[in-house]
Structures are given as structure tokens and as C-alpha cells.
Design a protein around this motif. Structure first.
Motif, mmCIF file in Angstrom:
data_model
loop_
_atom_site.group_PDB
_atom_site.id
_atom_site.type_symbol
_atom_site.label_atom_id
_atom_site.label_comp_id
_atom_site.label_asym_id
_atom_site.label_seq_id
_atom_site.Cartn_x
_atom_site.Cartn_y
_atom_site.Cartn_z
ATOM 1 N N THR A 3 -9.375 2.643 -1.125
ATOM 2 C CA THR A 3 -10.209 1.669 -0.419
ATOM 3 C C THR A 3 -10.915 0.750 -1.411
ATOM 4 N N ALA A 4 -11.499 1.336 -2.462
ATOM 5 C CA ALA A 4 -12.228 0.538 -3.453
ATOM 6 C C ALA A 4 -11.287 -0.413 -4.184
ATOM 7 N N GLU A 5 -10.092 0.064 -4.539
ATOM 8 C CA GLU A 5 -9.126 -0.793 -5.228
ATOM 9 C C GLU A 5 -8.693 -1.959 -4.341
ATOM 10 N N THR A 6 -8.441 -1.664 -3.081
ATOM 11 C CA THR A 6 -8.037 -2.723 -2.153
ATOM 12 C C THR A 6 -9.140 -3.762 -2.009
ATOM 13 N N GLN A 7 -10.381 -3.298 -1.906
ATOM 14 C CA GLN A 7 -11.507 -4.231 -1.779
ATOM 15 C C GLN A 7 -11.656 -5.087 -3.025
ATOM 16 N N THR A 8 -11.429 -4.515 -4.197
ATOM 17 C CA THR A 8 -11.483 -5.300 -5.432
ATOM 18 C C THR A 8 -10.413 -6.389 -5.426
ATOM 19 N N LEU A 9 -9.243 -6.066 -4.948
ATOM 20 C CA LEU A 9 -8.137 -7.011 -4.967
ATOM 21 C C LEU A 9 -8.287 -8.128 -3.939
ATOM 22 N N VAL A 10 -8.756 -7.817 -2.734
ATOM 23 C CA VAL A 10 -8.782 -8.837 -1.672
ATOM 24 C C VAL A 10 -10.172 -9.369 -1.372
ATOM 25 N N GLY A 11 -11.213 -8.712 -1.871
ATOM 26 C CA GLY A 11 -12.582 -9.109 -1.546
ATOM 27 C C GLY A 11 -12.961 -10.443 -2.154
ATOM 28 N N MET A 12 -14.029 -11.038 -1.619
ATOM 29 C CA MET A 12 -14.477 -12.361 -2.044
ATOM 30 C C MET A 12 -15.804 -12.312 -2.795
ATOM 31 N N GLY A 13 -16.261 -11.133 -3.151
ATOM 32 C CA GLY A 13 -17.534 -10.984 -3.842
ATOM 33 C C GLY A 13 -17.378 -11.054 -5.354
ATOM 34 N N ALA A 14 -18.483 -10.785 -6.048
ATOM 35 C CA ALA A 14 -18.465 -10.790 -7.511
ATOM 36 C C ALA A 14 -17.499 -9.725 -8.019
ATOM 37 N N ASN A 15 -16.747 -10.065 -9.055
ATOM 38 C CA ASN A 15 -15.761 -9.173 -9.653
ATOM 39 C C ASN A 15 -14.706 -8.694 -8.659
ATOM 40 N N GLN A 16 -14.486 -9.458 -7.600
ATOM 41 C CA GLN A 16 -13.367 -9.248 -6.689
ATOM 42 C C GLN A 16 -12.436 -10.449 -6.805
ATOM 43 N N LEU A 17 -11.169 -10.260 -6.484
ATOM 44 C CA LEU A 17 -10.149 -11.225 -6.884
ATOM 45 C C LEU A 17 -9.660 -12.130 -5.762
ATOM 46 N N GLY A 18 -9.971 -11.832 -4.511
ATOM 47 C CA GLY A 18 -9.690 -12.751 -3.419
ATOM 48 C C GLY A 18 -8.230 -12.928 -3.042
ATOM 49 N N LEU A 19 -7.368 -11.938 -3.308
ATOM 50 C CA LEU A 19 -5.975 -12.063 -2.884
ATOM 51 C C LEU A 19 -5.908 -12.233 -1.367
ATOM 52 N N SER A 20 -4.980 -13.071 -0.903
ATOM 53 C CA SER A 20 -4.865 -13.329 0.533
ATOM 54 C C SER A 20 -3.510 -12.919 1.104
ATOM 55 N N ILE A 21 -2.638 -12.356 0.261
ATOM 56 C CA ILE A 21 -1.383 -11.774 0.733
ATOM 57 C C ILE A 21 -1.199 -10.420 0.068
ATOM 58 N N VAL A 22 -0.816 -9.434 0.838
ATOM 59 C CA VAL A 22 -0.442 -8.125 0.306
ATOM 60 C C VAL A 22 1.011 -7.874 0.706
ATOM 61 N N ARG A 23 1.833 -7.594 -0.283
ATOM 62 C CA ARG A 23 3.232 -7.254 -0.025
ATOM 63 C C ARG A 23 3.372 -5.740 -0.042
ATOM 64 N N THR A 24 4.077 -5.223 0.932
ATOM 65 C CA THR A 24 4.243 -3.782 1.032
ATOM 66 C C THR A 24 5.708 -3.464 1.264
ATOM 67 N N GLY A 25 6.139 -2.297 0.835
ATOM 68 C CA GLY A 25 7.525 -1.900 1.034
ATOM 69 C C GLY A 25 7.760 -1.340 2.421
ATOM 70 N N LEU A 26 8.913 -1.670 3.001
ATOM 71 C CA LEU A 26 9.318 -1.131 4.302
ATOM 72 C C LEU A 26 10.364 -0.048 4.040
ATOM 73 N N SER A 27 9.916 1.191 4.034
ATOM 74 C CA SER A 27 10.781 2.310 3.678
ATOM 75 C C SER A 27 11.878 2.524 4.717
ATOM 76 N N PRO A 28 13.056 2.953 4.266
ATOM 77 C CA PRO A 28 14.099 3.311 5.224
ATOM 78 C C PRO A 28 13.798 4.605 5.966
ATOM 79 N N VAL A 29 12.793 5.346 5.501
ATOM 80 C CA VAL A 29 12.430 6.632 6.104
ATOM 81 C C VAL A 29 11.102 6.465 6.847
ATOM 82 N N SER A 30 11.117 6.584 8.158
ATOM 83 C CA SER A 30 9.931 6.290 8.970
ATOM 84 C C SER A 30 8.774 7.231 8.678
ATOM 85 N N SER A 31 9.067 8.430 8.171
ATOM 86 C CA SER A 31 7.978 9.361 7.863
ATOM 87 C C SER A 31 7.126 8.873 6.698
#
Length: 572
Positions: free
Chosen positions: A195-223
Motif C-alpha cells: 500500500t505504501a509503495e503504491t501511494q508513493t508511486l501514484v500519490g500527488m504529495g511531497a516525495n510522491q511521484l504522481g504516476l497516472s497509469i499502472v500496467r499489470t500482467g493478465l495471468s493465464p491462470v485465474s487463481s
């Protein structure tokens, strides 16, 4: 993998708003060469909670090299920024003193300066002035009557006395692509961001990086789909208009010609409908978890078949799949084709087929070899059919050589050179190419935006890295929905690589200076008056650090450090 406006004693006509000057006779000040000195105080423009004013002292005498002008504000006005004078304020008392340049010494018996200020409720002219300690009060009644019609609802495009010829001039009348965002990928096969890492990457506060797209893998295994649910939900809730791109590396092994997840292999045509349902099932699963998958790729790197998850497609096969099966994937927009170097052979067939084309929302491609192949440029066919182009992956960390412990050192020259000259340069060129998004490889990695804690590379897990701060100069200030606009540069600004964007009542410029010399006192001209300007800079020795900025109506003056990337944000 790889602001409504309010005025006091104004005359409104032909799009200009003028507040009559207040002329006040002044006794001869100490050091003045002639009697009969006067002050002319005038508000040149006014908008909600802000105004610009110009002040001149005349008949002062040419020999005066030091002067101090004081007055008092009766309605709570506050000076915020000044030019050609040093202006300070204590309560209602304002003091303006000469400076050593441009108006500091009397020319033909006159000095002048200006400033921007804030106001609330009313903005009456000062009723008295003192020049070098000699007080004089006079008639402050404006020479023009109040307006008989309401003022315009937006500030007029007036041009106050400029700082000088503009070095960069923004032309918002000429517009290019709409920006969807800047982002990075989660671990495709590993653990999720905390949670903290995600907030650092996408957050808009001090020492946060403001990313606006997150790419994620779509696994062939639904589990495995649940792995990234919490981090994706955090990204959506902690960021601002964050988009999620899901990219599959392969279909389930049994649906492929090589019966394997790895080493390429094609999707069997009799499983095209199953694969479409597979993609749709993932999107609906995530939707049920409270995560909207904004974009779903059909395939990561269809032209690459390594010994890890992969699947081969041709351009015509991709066309056939999205034409015949694309409508089965609901509540998302499809993307083709994320080819290794944006090879048009993998996207032209879809763009040239009206049915297939209508079933996709985006064109994707990676940056490996794209510049060398001549495709780091506008993709005309995609533009013709209004399909935004996203750069969805690039990974470069040649600076580490044999794996030396350099990435945790923010002042490491090799790391900074690679970041500025390779990564940031290609972001700039991607924007100039009218692409709508730039997505780096892993957001969390020793060579990326936040550290992963690997001891061999000297990073702290979750801590922002130099490359992250540099990337944030785009990501944090050029937000989804902003539109790139035109600009021109003077010869002074020629070493600078600059793009400009407009949105949310702001104009934002991202400025790369990859030269070894600073470009100081660079004058940036906005298309209209601005209420505020903010300047942030990242260099080998600074991380998105706020920089001094002088504002005059529609201009700002900034210093652009050598070997830096910086962002200037005008609030209109």
C-alpha cells in the motif's frame, strides 16, 4: 518485459480592463534632482482574488540611485511577486526599494516597477505615499467613471510591461494530442506493491511521484488474478485519474500450438473465442473487486518468443481476432499490439479494417529499437483514425555495468546521465511524436522509480529514486486530459528541449536542459496573464525541488540549471 472577476473604478472596452491611475504630487525626496515629483499607481489587470499593478515615479531626476517608496493598503491587499523593485510588506505597510537593474536608477527622471498582488472584497488605490521618508497625499479619485456594465467573467489577455523578450512563447491556439498519462508496470510474475509503495508511486504529495497509469500482467491462470487486487485498488483510490492497463503475456498453454506458456507458440484459431472470454473474465473479475481495467491489451510483444511467458501473433491474426472477437471483451477498451519496436506490421492491418478498428481503443508499442527503426515519430495511420498511441514499455539500465552499487547513490553521475540523456529524452520525443502515454517497465526496481531493497544495488525498498523524481517532472504535473500545445523558442533557449500542455486551468511546460550550461533568466510567455507560477527541478543534486520564480502578468522568469529536467506550472 521488457478562477469570476471583480474590478474597482474600471473602464471596460474592447476586451481591455484598465483601472485609472492615481497621480500623487510628491515633495522633493532626499537625493532627488528636481522638485514636482509624482507617483502614478495603476492596476493594469484584475481577476478573482488577484491583480497586477504598475507604479512609476516621475520627475525624480537622473542622478538618483537610491529610493524608497512606501504606502499602506486599506483593504487587506497583499503583494505577492514584484519586478524591477524589491517590495516587502508588513501588515498593511508596503515598502518598495530600488534594485540594481532595469528601473533601479532613474532614467530621464523616471523609475517604474510592478507587482502582482492578492485582494478580497475590494481593491481601492492607496491614499498616501512617502518617497524617501517625505510624505505626500493627493487626489486618488480615478479619472474614469466606474463601469456601467458588468465586467467580463475571465481575465483579459492583457500584456503588462514585460520582463523582456520571451525565450519560450506558448501558443495554446495550436493543439496536439491529449495526454492519457505516464506510468510504470507492477511486477508481472512477482509480489504486489505494498500500500505504501503504491501511494508513493501514484500519490500527488511531497516525495510522491504522481504516476497516472499502472500496467499489470493478465495471468493465464485465474487463481493468480487476486495477487494485485489490493495494489490496484490503492492506485485507483490514492492517485488522481489513474488508469489501469492489463497486458497478457500468454494464453493458457492448452490453447496454444506449442502446448506451453513459454517460447512463443500461437493461439489456436479454434480457441479465439475462449481467449476473448478469458480476457473478459479477467476484466469482470477485477470489476467485481472494485478495480476498473481501463485498457486491455490483446498481447504483450506478439513479435517476441522468449523462454518465458509469450505468444506469437501476426498482424493479420491480431486483426482477425479483434474483428471477430473484440466485442466479447466488455467494460474496457482493447489495445493492439505492444510490438517490441512499434512495428506497424502488427497494427496497420487492424487500423485498415473498419470493423476491427472500431473494436479497439488504443495502439500500443514498446520502445526497444523503435528510435533506431525511425518509428519514434507520429503514427499517421493511428492519428487518421483517432486511436491514441501508448508507449507501454521500455527498460534500460546499462549504467550498472557489472552490477556495481550505484543506484542507491542519488548523486551518481552514470545513473543521472542515463536517466536524463536516455530515459527523459525519449519521454520528450514521445510527446513530440504525439503519443498519449509513456509507461516505463517496473516501477519498483533498483534502476527504476522506487527501490526494491536489493543489497547489491544499494536501494531502500519503497524509497523514491533519482529516476523516479525525474520521471515525476512529467507524471506529476502533466495530468490525464491535458493537451499538448505549441511553443516557440528564442536562440537563448535553443539548448532546451521543451513541451507545453494545457488543462485544469493550468499551462505546464516540461523543460530538459541536457547541456552543460545553465540557461538563466529565461523568460517564459504564457498566452494570457497568470495568477501564479511554480517551478520544480530535478538534477543530479536536487529532487523535484521548488525553484525561485518571478512573475509579471503573463510572463515568468526562471533559471534552468545545467543537466536538469524541470517543470514550470502556470495557474491561469
Amino acid at each position: 518485459m521488457r478562477r469570476p472577476r471583480r474590478t474597482t473604478a474600471v473602464l471596460v472596452s474592447a476586451g481591455a480592463v484598465l483601472l485609472a491611475s492615481t497621480a500623487v504630487a510628491l515633495a522633493t525626496p532626499a537625493g532627488a534632482a528636481a522638485a514636482g515629483c509624482s507617483v502614478n499607481y495603476g492596476v493594469s489587470s484584475q481577476w478573482q482574488e488577484g491583480f497586477g499593478a504598475n507604479v512609476s515615479i516621475t520627475n525624480l531626476g537622473d542622478a538618483v540611485s537610491s529610493w524608497t517608496l512606501t504606502w499602506s493598503y486599506g483593504a487587506g491587499q497583499t503583494v505577492t511577486q514584484a519586478w524591477n523593485a524589491t517590495v516587502t510588506q508588513s501588515g498593511a505597510a508596503v515598502t518598495a526599494k530600488n534594485v540594481s537593474y532595469n528601473g533601479g536608477i532613474a532614467t530621464n527622471g523616471t523609475v517604474s516597477f510592478g507587482f502582482n498582488g492578492s485582494w478580497s472584497g475590494s481593491n481601492p488605490a492607496p491614499t498616501s505615499f512617502a518617497l524617501n521618508g517625505v510624505t505626500c497625499t493627493g487626489d486618488t479619485t480615478p479619472t474614469t467613471p466606474p463601469p456601467t456594465t458588468p465586467p467580463p467573467t475571465t481575465p483579459p489577455p492583457t500584456t503588462p510591461p514585460p520582463n523582456g523578450p520571451a525565450d519560450i512563447t506558448v501558443n495554446s491556439a495550436t493543439r496536439y494530442q491529449t495526454v492519457d498519462g505516464f506510468g510504470a508496470a507492477q511486477s508481472i510474475w512477482g509480489s504486489a506493491w505494498s500500500t505504501a509503495e503504491t501511494q508513493t508511486l501514484v500519490g500527488m504529495g511531497a516525495n510522491q511521484l504522481g504516476l497516472s497509469i499502472v500496467r499489470t500482467g493478465l495471468s493465464p491462470v485465474s487463481s493468480e488474478w487476486a495477487t494485485h487486487v489490493n495494489s490496484l485498488k490503492t492506485a485507483k483510490s490514492s492517485g488522481s485519474n489513474v488508469k489501469i492497463l492489463a497486458s497478457p503475456w500468454t494464453a493458457p498453454a492448452a490453447w496454444k500450438t506449442n502446448n506451453s506458456r513459454v517460447n512463443g507458440g500461437k493461439l489456436r484459431t479454434d480457441y479465439y473465442d475462449d481467449y476473448a472470454n478469458h480476457l473478459n473474465s479477467y476484466v469482470q473479475y477485477m470489476r467485481g473487486q472494485g478495480v476498473t481495467i481501463d485498457v486491455t491489451s490483446v498481447q504483450n510483444e506478439p513479435d517476441w518468443h522468449p523462454d518465458y511467458d509469450s505468444m506469437d501473433w501476426s498482424g493479420t491474426e491480431l486483426r482477425t481476432f479483434v474483428r471477430d472477437q473484440g466485442t466479447k471483451v466488455q467494460n474496457t477498451k482493447l489495445m493492439v499490439a505492444e510490438a517490441v519496436n512499434l512495428n506497424y506490421n502488427f497494427t496497420d492491418p487492424t487500423l485498415n479494417d473498419s470493423t476491427a478498428r472500431n473494436n479497439i481503443g488504443y495502439i500500443g508499442g514498446h520502445l526497444y529499437g523503435t528510435e533506431d527503426s525511425g518509428r519514434l515519430r507520429p503514427y499517421n495511420l493511428a492519428e487518421q483514425h483517432n486511436k491514441p498511441v501508448w508507449m507501454t514499455e521500455w527498460n534500460l539500465h546499462a549504467a550498472d555495468g557489472g552490477g556495481s552499487n550505484i543506484w542507491g547513490n542519488p548523486a551518481n553521475t552514470a545513473v543521472w546521465n542515463e536517466t536524463l540523456d536516455d530515459i527523459m529524452r525519449t519521454v520528450h520525443k514521445s510527446m513530440e511524436a504525439n503519443w498519449s502515454a509513456y509507461i516505463w517497465w517496473y516501477g519498483k526496481r533498483y534502476y527504476s522509480f522506487i527501490g526494491d531493497g536489493e543489497s547489491a544495488y544499494g536501494t531502500v525498498a519503497g524509497a523514491p529514486l533519482k529516476r523516479g523524481y525525474a520521471f515525476s517532472q512529467y507524471a506529476k504535473y502533466v495530468r490525464p486530459g491535458y493537451q499538448r500545445v505549441a511553443l516557440t523558442k528564442s536562440s537563448k533557449a535553443s539548448p532546451l528541449e521543451v513541451t507545453a500542455y494545457q488543462g485544469d486551468g493550468k499551462i505546464t511546460l516540461v523543460i530538459l536542459n541536457r547541456s552543460n550550461s545553465a540557461v538563466n533568466n529565461a523568460v517564459i510567455q504564457a498566452p494570457q496573464n497568470v495568477t501564479r507560477a511554480e517551478h520544480y527541478l530535478t538534477s543530479q543534486n536536487a529532487n523535484a525541488a521548488s525553484q525561485p520564480t518571478s512573475v509579471n502578468g503573463g510572463q515568468a522568469t526562471i533559471n534552468v540549471g545545467a543537466r536538469s529536467i524541470s517543470t514550470l506550472v502556470f495557474t491561469l
